[in-house]
Motif scaffolding. Structure first.
Motif, short mmCIF file in Angstrom:
data_model
loop_
_atom_site.label_atom_id
_atom_site.label_comp_id
_atom_site.label_asym_id
_atom_site.label_seq_id
_atom_site.Cartn_x
_atom_site.Cartn_y
_atom_site.Cartn_z
N ARG A 94 -1.40 18.70 -3.83
CA ARG A 94 -0.73 18.66 -1.95
C ARG A 94 -1.35 17.23 -1.32
O ARG A 94 -2.16 17.52 -0.43
CB ARG A 94 -0.64 20.01 -1.90
N MET A 95 -1.51 16.22 -1.76
CA MET A 95 -1.96 14.75 -1.17
C MET A 95 -1.47 14.68 0.40
O MET A 95 -1.92 14.83 1.01
CB MET A 95 -2.03 13.93 -2.46
N GLY A 96 -0.07 14.87 -0.07
CA GLY A 96 0.68 14.78 1.19
C GLY A 96 -0.09 15.62 2.08
O GLY A 96 0.04 15.17 3.86
N HIS A 97 0.02 17.26 2.46
CA HIS A 97 -0.12 17.10 3.30
C HIS A 97 -1.85 17.36 3.85
O HIS A 97 -2.04 17.24 5.26
CB HIS A 97 -0.22 19.13 2.74
N GLY A 98 -2.21 16.89 2.82
CA GLY A 98 -3.76 17.04 3.29
C GLY A 98 -3.83 15.48 4.47
O GLY A 98 -4.57 16.17 5.51
N LEU A 99 -3.53 14.62 3.57
CA LEU A 99 -3.41 13.67 4.67
C LEU A 99 -2.86 13.79 6.22
O LEU A 99 -3.46 12.63 6.48
CB LEU A 99 -2.90 12.20 3.68
N THR A 100 -1.36 13.88 5.80
CA THR A 100 -0.83 14.03 7.30
C THR A 100 -1.07 15.10 8.03
O THR A 100 -0.13 15.61 8.76
CB THR A 100 0.75 14.26 6.30
N SER A 101 -2.17 16.23 7.56
CA SER A 101 -2.34 16.92 7.93
C SER A 101 -3.36 16.31 9.38
O SER A 101 -3.85 14.94 10.11
CB SER A 101 -4.28 17.97 7.61
N GLU A 102 -2.96 17.19 11.33
CA GLU A 102 -3.03 16.69 12.41
C GLU A 102 -4.47 16.25 12.64
O GLU A 102 -5.05 15.57 13.53
CB GLU A 102 -3.05 17.76 13.55
N ILE A 103 -5.89 16.76 11.70
CA ILE A 103 -7.01 17.13 11.69
C ILE A 103 -7.57 15.93 10.46
O ILE A 103 -8.58 15.61 10.89
CB ILE A 103 -8.21 17.75 11.73
N SER A 104 -6.56 15.51 9.74
CA SER A 104 -7.73 14.12 8.80
C SER A 104 -7.27 12.95 9.20
O SER A 104 -6.90 12.29 9.94
CB SER A 104 -6.08 14.14 7.65
N ASP A 105 -8.85 12.30 9.13
CA ASP A 105 -9.05 10.93 9.32
C ASP A 105 -9.11 10.34 7.93
O ASP A 105 -10.04 8.94 7.67
CB ASP A 105 -10.48 10.81 10.26
N LEU A 106 -8.37 10.71 6.58
CA LEU A 106 -8.68 10.44 5.17
C LEU A 106 -7.14 9.45 5.52
O LEU A 106 -6.10 9.99 5.81
CB LEU A 106 -8.69 11.91 4.29
N THR A 107 -7.67 8.45 4.36
CA THR A 107 -6.45 7.51 4.16
C THR A 107 -5.97 7.20 2.74
O THR A 107 -6.49 7.56 2.49
CB THR A 107 -6.24 6.47 5.09
N LEU A 108 -4.58 7.67 1.78
CA LEU A 108 -4.35 6.87 0.94
C LEU A 108 -5.10 5.68 0.94
O LEU A 108 -5.29 5.83 -0.89
CB LEU A 108 -3.11 6.69 0.34
N GLU A 109 -5.07 5.03 1.33
CA GLU A 109 -5.80 4.25 0.42
C GLU A 109 -7.51 3.96 0.30
O GLU A 109 -8.48 3.74 -0.94
CB GLU A 109 -6.77 2.45 1.94
N LYS A 110 -7.66 4.69 1.08
CA LYS A 110 -9.70 5.23 0.79
C LYS A 110 -9.44 6.41 -0.06
O LYS A 110 -11.00 6.64 -0.48
CB LYS A 110 -9.72 6.32 2.32
N VAL A 111 -8.08 6.82 -0.45
CA VAL A 111 -8.61 8.26 -1.71
C VAL A 111 -8.72 6.98 -2.78
O VAL A 111 -9.89 7.33 -3.21
CB VAL A 111 -7.10 8.79 -1.37
N ALA A 112 -8.03 6.10 -2.86
CA ALA A 112 -8.37 4.13 -4.25
C ALA A 112 -9.03 4.59 -3.78
O ALA A 112 -9.42 4.03 -4.92
CB ALA A 112 -6.81 4.34 -4.35
N GLU A 113 -9.95 3.89 -2.79
CA GLU A 113 -11.40 3.43 -2.88
C GLU A 113 -12.19 4.57 -3.49
O GLU A 113 -12.68 3.23 -3.82
CB GLU A 113 -11.76 2.72 -1.69
N LEU A 114 -12.02 5.25 -3.00
CA LEU A 114 -13.38 6.37 -2.88
C LEU A 114 -13.29 7.38 -4.43
O LEU A 114 -14.26 7.99 -4.54
CB LEU A 114 -13.57 7.73 -1.63
N THR A 115 -12.18 7.55 -5.29
CA THR A 115 -12.11 7.85 -6.36
C THR A 115 -11.56 7.55 -7.75
O THR A 115 -11.63 6.21 -7.29
CB THR A 115 -11.48 9.21 -6.45
N ASP A 116 -12.13 8.06 -8.12
CA ASP A 116 -11.89 7.33 -9.97
C ASP A 116 -10.73 7.24 -10.68
O ASP A 116 -9.60 6.51 -10.91
CB ASP A 116 -12.68 8.10 -11.15
N VAL A 117 -9.96 8.39 -10.51
CA VAL A 117 -8.99 9.00 -9.94
C VAL A 117 -8.83 9.84 -9.41
O VAL A 117 -9.12 10.90 -8.89
CB VAL A 117 -7.92 9.50 -11.69
N PHE A 118 -6.72 10.01 -9.19
CA PHE A 118 -6.35 11.19 -7.94
C PHE A 118 -4.72 11.04 -8.86
O PHE A 118 -3.99 10.07 -9.59
CB PHE A 118 -6.38 10.41 -7.11
N TYR A 119 -3.69 12.28 -8.22
CA TYR A 119 -2.95 11.67 -8.35
C TYR A 119 -2.05 12.56 -6.45
O TYR A 119 -2.53 13.21 -6.37
CB TYR A 119 -2.47 12.85 -9.42
#
Lengths: 343, 343, 343, 343
Positions: A174-199
């Motif tokens: 549920r990455m989409g739901h996490g990132l588009t949450s009204e309180i999220s300050d995380l972006t997909l670019e940041k996820v890619a930068e900060l994790t070794d693997v994600f989906y």
């Protein structure tokens, strides 16, 4: 028939996907993910994450993604660490252990891990070679409880993992739901930068099937495709996955769908809050866990399907409501109407 | 673009399937194979095989079906027996061994097993407990070489397996092609009667994804669903598989598609035979292996894609041609035209 | 009671070992291989092989050594290559496959592998990622057929493996017999130089239990102890293994015992050769495979136990005779006497 | 050198065992557990447990016994249940998970399981097929904390397991100590009657190596030897295990040794109790966990080795003391002397 708020995979897929499947149906393509749609979809995702050297693989579902990623990364004596609520611990029939790896479990109310949670686990696993070696931290965003990681939290976890030679893997069913949450300050670019693997989860966000595994750590990329094939996850018609992610990634449809699901959940949440309803946890994604009295639950269940999640006391229980990319206004409004009337 | 005879999964799916996906798209359904389409498709298959007590499960692909079936049946020390050409031995990245089980290999020109082939394998594995225990015979119909089992051959094998307490498992990735071959005297009912487990391949016969595993031996049915989930093969949107098999099984579309594929291959084969072409093996399904001289192969490859399968001598090689449910007359006629001209 | 030539593990252990066990019995020692005997024995082995940076681990038996070494080296999708006569293929109940790895088998009359044998295997496994990746070459010296590698042969194999990024692993269950064979030009130092991993077999050469795994390739040393523990092979009283190898390595007892076994076998072999007996293979270690007529075999079996290995024709069969570190002159002479009388 | 109370495997073995090894050393015997000593030892154990239809197998150590028993019993999707202190959870480097099986953990102060502990675990694993299926209950006696099961407790657990189709497996690495505890009302016959499988630990009770696995449930006996071989646990010289258990079982040496160890621990415990020392748990076997102030611990550590188990507060910590079959009066008295002086 009752409308179901049981989960976000009750419907088929976004119409654009079916149209694209129809449009390209008779084009002959190479098999096993070498089709042009898959190649294009991978490029599109790399652009979105701003990482040209990440590698991307499409598989059918979340359990499959989890077991392939974890078993490909860990050596036989290494193990994963997960919050006790983690999907890999509770809802995958021991899929990870079936590949030979223990999962160490950490109790957390909100389903999220911090460095402070992990430190004692590491300290309790120093009796070499009599204990498994912790090597991978599994987190999910949004979590199984609908909560999300902030940028600061993910940065802290990422730094800690690097310092302790742990791989960080984010389950993004549920990455989409996490990132588009009204309180999220995380972006997909940041996820890619900060994790070794994600989906990037497709199944719960408008695809028929499909999760896009993104391997950012180059040392983990080598030979990854072998693992997909060996676990029976390499589709002969990889085009089915490629076409879907191409459509989802185009014009940010993926994020629009998730945002829509979140918004429908928030409408219900806010209506309940106005009525003084308490929640098991304070979520801002497409999963909410309101605590209602049993009569109201009974009333709601005459028109809607949902899970009664947890008994709170004699008179009250928490229910789980999940909205989806396809949840229209009508059932949401009907549901809110009952809340307004009954509370 | 060149027309491809490389395989039978180069195109999308039969239009009926896309229409059905479209028609039912917004219906809310239970997840994980409990949707009404899957339930109906299972009933339809049971009717076709005339076995009400068989159990049916849908998974995404052949390797997945093979590894789930074999690992669910065998105890840790038991092994499978396969012809050396078996898909599980050569083309699945060790998927079976990855679940802990050895496969004993038997060299066979035609890719088919007989009791006489298996007897010496059993005799060479009597050194208890120092050797694996052979317990499952893996066959495919049509085979990886395009050959098929006759009713008599399958009966003999089935009887032998029962006498020797071996399970008989038929890989049916190309079951449709096998059963609709012009020389086949085998029926789906007989396959269900004579095997412990088999599957109906959808991926290579007009579906986007999907194989229907049919468990006829009731002792093997218990708890089977756990294995599917554990291996990451239980789709949240099981409807995708249900809808497809419902369409394929309706009005025997499944067999019509396979028969069409076979007929297109036979047209090419017959045209070649008239020109005196020899074949690696004498097949009557949608795979043919003509032996051609290198100049003709060169000529054909200007307009068509196909695999050069095996070098026969300095001047001649066998090529592999595969036709599909969607191979139209035009490329077949064009191909034949070149044959007629060049030979 | 009949004297047994069935194998080289029919008796207990060399008396020196029992004396040492007795001598050190009540000394308190650290567990799990940290005892002083194990540490000394490791040092002694490092001196013998002239490689200070090798790492040494003691385990109980050959199958255990094989499965731990191979599963610790290979990634899930990688496989081993072995001669078809390899112990891991025939006599270990699928122990390697049970850890998830396929073994590719090569038919060889003499049980030995050469680069020429391996090249086609590599060539037939290039269909990435649809096939397992060959990554480790398993050989044994002496082999399961009693044959041995020459220095030149091992050098060629070692070079080939390095060039092709394959690990070379030598099963040394009968390493002593191989190296002390009258025709061997190979030394233990050379074995250590030319292999990535090998082991020194104790069980078949005068120990109660025990094989010494020697890891020469430093990249394979990391975390190896975890694998031993995980597979249940780390003895609490590691001293039992340490004391034995300390005794065996002292004053080259290990090699003296093996040489003795070889010599006793050669006496029988030479006596037979004088009588014109043919052999299945021409061996110079403690295993011989003479072809005898059935009447002589019957006669011998009245006084001796041995395996009838292979029927050659109506009147002749090959038998297998194995001598040990403890085979005295009397049974050897008695056996030869019968040969002289009956042939 | 300091005397060590660190564990019960610091010394070699009981002298009777070495004498027997010496006595039978040159007798030729069949390999792989078919030797006469193993056969006799098995008969002796059957007599002791009064169960002629149990089957007995000897392996080298506890982790090996645990992983072989559990992996041979469970189907791939089934799991074990253990107290959180269980050896399989903490001290075996994920050996059980490495065979593919999850272990569900239950927090218990005393390291013992009751039906009431297990019921909620079963209730939380009803989401078929999305969760592992609990199928085996793992307990140990004495436990990892030195506590023991009473007859009543084991009966209750056994009945519960039968009612819930769970297998009951008792780790008996310290079975002798458990059964000879001064407060135990449990007998070996009762253990055999109430469990499906248990083992008699030799390693921690006077043997060099060796645990005797006893399979009471006949449905679990089939083909068990294959599992032992496959996991690398079948010793070529099975005589080493047979001779040891023959000696241990003769004239109840096994129980005498354990009783001695217990008594030595109780002497220390009682001396401490007289001085008002508190204990982490109230044990009556060869493991005690006294809570001492840091100065006393420091004083003791000048003459003795032991583990500091757990910090209790600024000034006090619990230490772990383990006595063995070979702990003589002198070190015990010396230790007590210090206690008397310092407290």
């Amino acid at each position: 028939m009752k409308f179901s708020f049981k989960n976000d995979y009750s419907e088929g897929c976004h119409p654009n996907i079916l149209q694209a499947l129809l449009l390209h149906n008779t084009n002959q393509q190479a098999g096993y993910g070498e089709d042009e749609y898959s190649l294009q979809a991978k490029e599109l995702i790399k652009q979105k994450i701003q990482k040209a050297d990440s590698e991307i693989y499409f598989v059918s579902g979340g359990t499959q993604a989890n077991l392939i990623v974890i078993s490909s990364i860990l050596r036989p004596y290494q193990c994963a660490i997960s919050a006790a609520t983690g999907h890999i611990l509770n809802n995958e029939t021991g899929a990870i252990e079936a590949t030979g790896h223990k999962i160490l479990s950490i109790e957390k109310e909100d389903g999220k891990l911090t460095p402070e949670d992990i430190i004692p686990v590491l300290e309790n696993h120093r009796n070499i070679p009599h204990q498994v070696m912790p090597k991978l931290v599994y987190i999910s965003n949004s979590t199984e409880l609908g909560t999300i990681y902030t940028l600061g939290e993910l940065e802290a976890l990422s730094t800690f993992c690097k310092e302790n030679k742990l791989y960080l893997f984010m389950d993004g069913a549920r990455m989409g739901h996490g990132l588009t949450s009204e309180i999220s300050d995380l972006t997909l670019e940041k996820v890619a930068e900060l994790t070794d693997v994600f989906y990037l989860g497709g199944t719960k966000n408008g695809a028929l099937i499909g999760e896009a595994i993104v391997i950012n750590n180059q040392e983990l990329q080598q030979d990854f495709a072998f693992n997909i094939k060996q676990k029976g996850a390499l589709l002969a018609k990889g085009r089915v996955l490629g076409i879907q992610f191409l459509e989802l990634m185009k014009d940010d449809l993926y994020f629009d769908l998730a945002k829509h699901a979140n918004q429908q959940a928030m409408k219900i949440k806010n209506a309940m809050k106005e009525k003084g309803v308490q929640f098991l946890s304070d979520t801002y994604t497409n999963q909410i866990f309101p605590i209602l009295n049993n009569e109201v639950i009974q009333k709601l269940s005459e028109k809607f399907e949902f899970y009664v999640w947890k008994k709170v006391d004699e008179n009250f229980s928490a229910i789980r409501l999940i909205t989806s990319w396809n949840t229209e206004d009508e059932p949401v409004n009907d549901f809110i109407e009952i809340i307004k009337t009954e509370l």
